[in-house]
Scaffold this motif. Structure first.
Motif, short mmCIF file in Angstrom:
data_model
loop_
_atom_site.label_atom_id
_atom_site.label_comp_id
_atom_site.label_asym_id
_atom_site.label_seq_id
_atom_site.Cartn_x
_atom_site.Cartn_y
_atom_site.Cartn_z
N SER A 83 0.85 -1.19 0.00
CA SER A 83 0.00 0.00 0.00
C SER A 83 0.89 1.23 0.00
O SER A 83 2.10 1.14 0.14
N GLY A 84 0.26 2.39 -0.13
CA GLY A 84 1.02 3.63 -0.14
C GLY A 84 0.13 4.81 0.13
O GLY A 84 -1.11 4.72 0.11
N ILE A 85 0.77 5.94 0.41
CA ILE A 85 0.05 7.19 0.64
C ILE A 85 0.94 8.31 0.15
O ILE A 85 2.17 8.21 0.22
N SER A 86 0.33 9.35 -0.39
CA SER A 86 1.11 10.49 -0.84
C SER A 86 0.31 11.76 -0.65
O SER A 86 -0.90 11.73 -0.43
N GLY A 87 1.01 12.86 -0.73
CA GLY A 87 0.36 14.16 -0.58
C GLY A 87 1.08 15.21 -1.39
O GLY A 87 2.20 15.00 -1.85
N THR A 88 0.43 16.32 -1.59
CA THR A 88 1.02 17.45 -2.29
C THR A 88 0.76 18.71 -1.47
O THR A 88 -0.07 18.71 -0.56
N SER A 89 1.47 19.75 -1.81
CA SER A 89 1.23 21.02 -1.15
C SER A 89 1.25 22.14 -2.18
O SER A 89 1.73 21.96 -3.30
N VAL A 90 0.75 23.29 -1.79
CA VAL A 90 0.62 24.43 -2.70
C VAL A 90 1.96 25.18 -2.75
O VAL A 90 2.55 25.48 -1.72
N ALA A 91 2.41 25.45 -3.97
CA ALA A 91 3.67 26.17 -4.17
C ALA A 91 3.53 27.64 -3.76
O ALA A 91 2.43 28.20 -3.79
N PRO A 92 4.64 28.28 -3.39
CA PRO A 92 4.58 29.70 -3.08
C PRO A 92 4.17 30.51 -4.31
O PRO A 92 4.61 30.21 -5.43
N ALA A 93 3.32 31.50 -4.12
CA ALA A 93 2.85 32.33 -5.24
C ALA A 93 2.50 33.72 -4.73
O ALA A 93 2.24 33.91 -3.53
N ALA A 94 2.48 34.66 -5.65
CA ALA A 94 2.13 36.04 -5.31
C ALA A 94 0.77 36.09 -4.62
O ALA A 94 -0.17 35.41 -5.01
N GLY A 95 0.71 36.89 -3.55
CA GLY A 95 -0.53 37.05 -2.80
C GLY A 95 -0.63 36.18 -1.56
O GLY A 95 -1.44 36.45 -0.68
N GLN A 96 0.18 35.12 -1.49
CA GLN A 96 0.16 34.27 -0.29
C GLN A 96 0.92 34.95 0.84
O GLN A 96 1.75 35.85 0.61
N PRO A 97 0.70 34.52 2.09
CA PRO A 97 1.46 35.08 3.21
C PRO A 97 2.96 34.84 3.04
O PRO A 97 3.38 33.79 2.55
N CYS A 98 3.75 35.79 3.43
CA CYS A 98 5.20 35.68 3.34
C CYS A 98 5.67 34.59 4.31
O CYS A 98 5.29 34.60 5.49
N PRO A 99 6.51 33.64 3.85
CA PRO A 99 6.94 32.55 4.72
C PRO A 99 8.03 32.95 5.73
O PRO A 99 8.34 32.19 6.63
#
Length: 157
Positions: free
Chosen positions: A105-121
């Motif tokens: 079995s397996g599991i995976s995930g993704t996340s949102v890339a940094p882009a204009a308008g998002q909070p500053c990391p």
């Protein structure tokens, strides 16, 4: 592509061999003992509870600007784990290793890339991202073994 583990310039008697594409290979008992620092007696008691996994990831590199200078950001785009099917080898109650025959079995995930308008990391650089430029991508995987809640890497692929 079969990967093998070498330790301090010498190949172990039964080295780890693993193909991350087919998820097949072999792990010798010496490799597991070495990874955990176990004696043969400890391995004998813990062997039935071992779990073998292939962990994988793709990391993207970005240059991000938040109004107060630019800085590098690593974005963990995708990540996951395969639980591997293994069969103990050996005889007469002694485990000599484990044959890896694929994934159960397996599991995976993704996340949102940094882009204009998002909070500053990064604090103190501004409140929102003004610009994010992708500068590279790096993918990888590891063959791991876990006993109870302790995980050890056996091979980086």
């Amino acid at each position: 592509m079969i990967l093998q583990l070498a330790v301090a310039g010498a190949v172990l008697a039964a080295p780890v061999t693993y193909d991350p594409h087919t998820m097949t290979g072999y792990v010798g008992q010496r490799d597991v003992r070495h990874a955990f620092g176990w004696t043969a007696a400890t391995l004998a008691t813990r062997a039935p509870g071992l779990v073998f996994n292939q962990e994988f990831w793709t990391d993207d590199s970005y240059t991000v600007s938040c109004g107060n200078g630019s800085f590098p950001v690593t974005h963990h785009r995708d990540f996951g784990r395969y639980w591997l099917t293994v069969k103990a080898t050996g005889g007469y109650g002694t485990v000599t290793g484990w044959r890896i025959t694929g994934a159960s079995s397996g599991i995976s995930g993704t996340s949102v890339a940094p882009a204009a308008g998002q909070p500053c990391p990064l604090p103190g650089r501004g409140t929102t991202i003004v610009r994010a430029v992708k500068t590279g991508t790096k993918a990888g995987c590891e063959l791991t073994v876990t006993s109870e809640d302790v995980r050890r890497d056996l091979l980086v692929c």
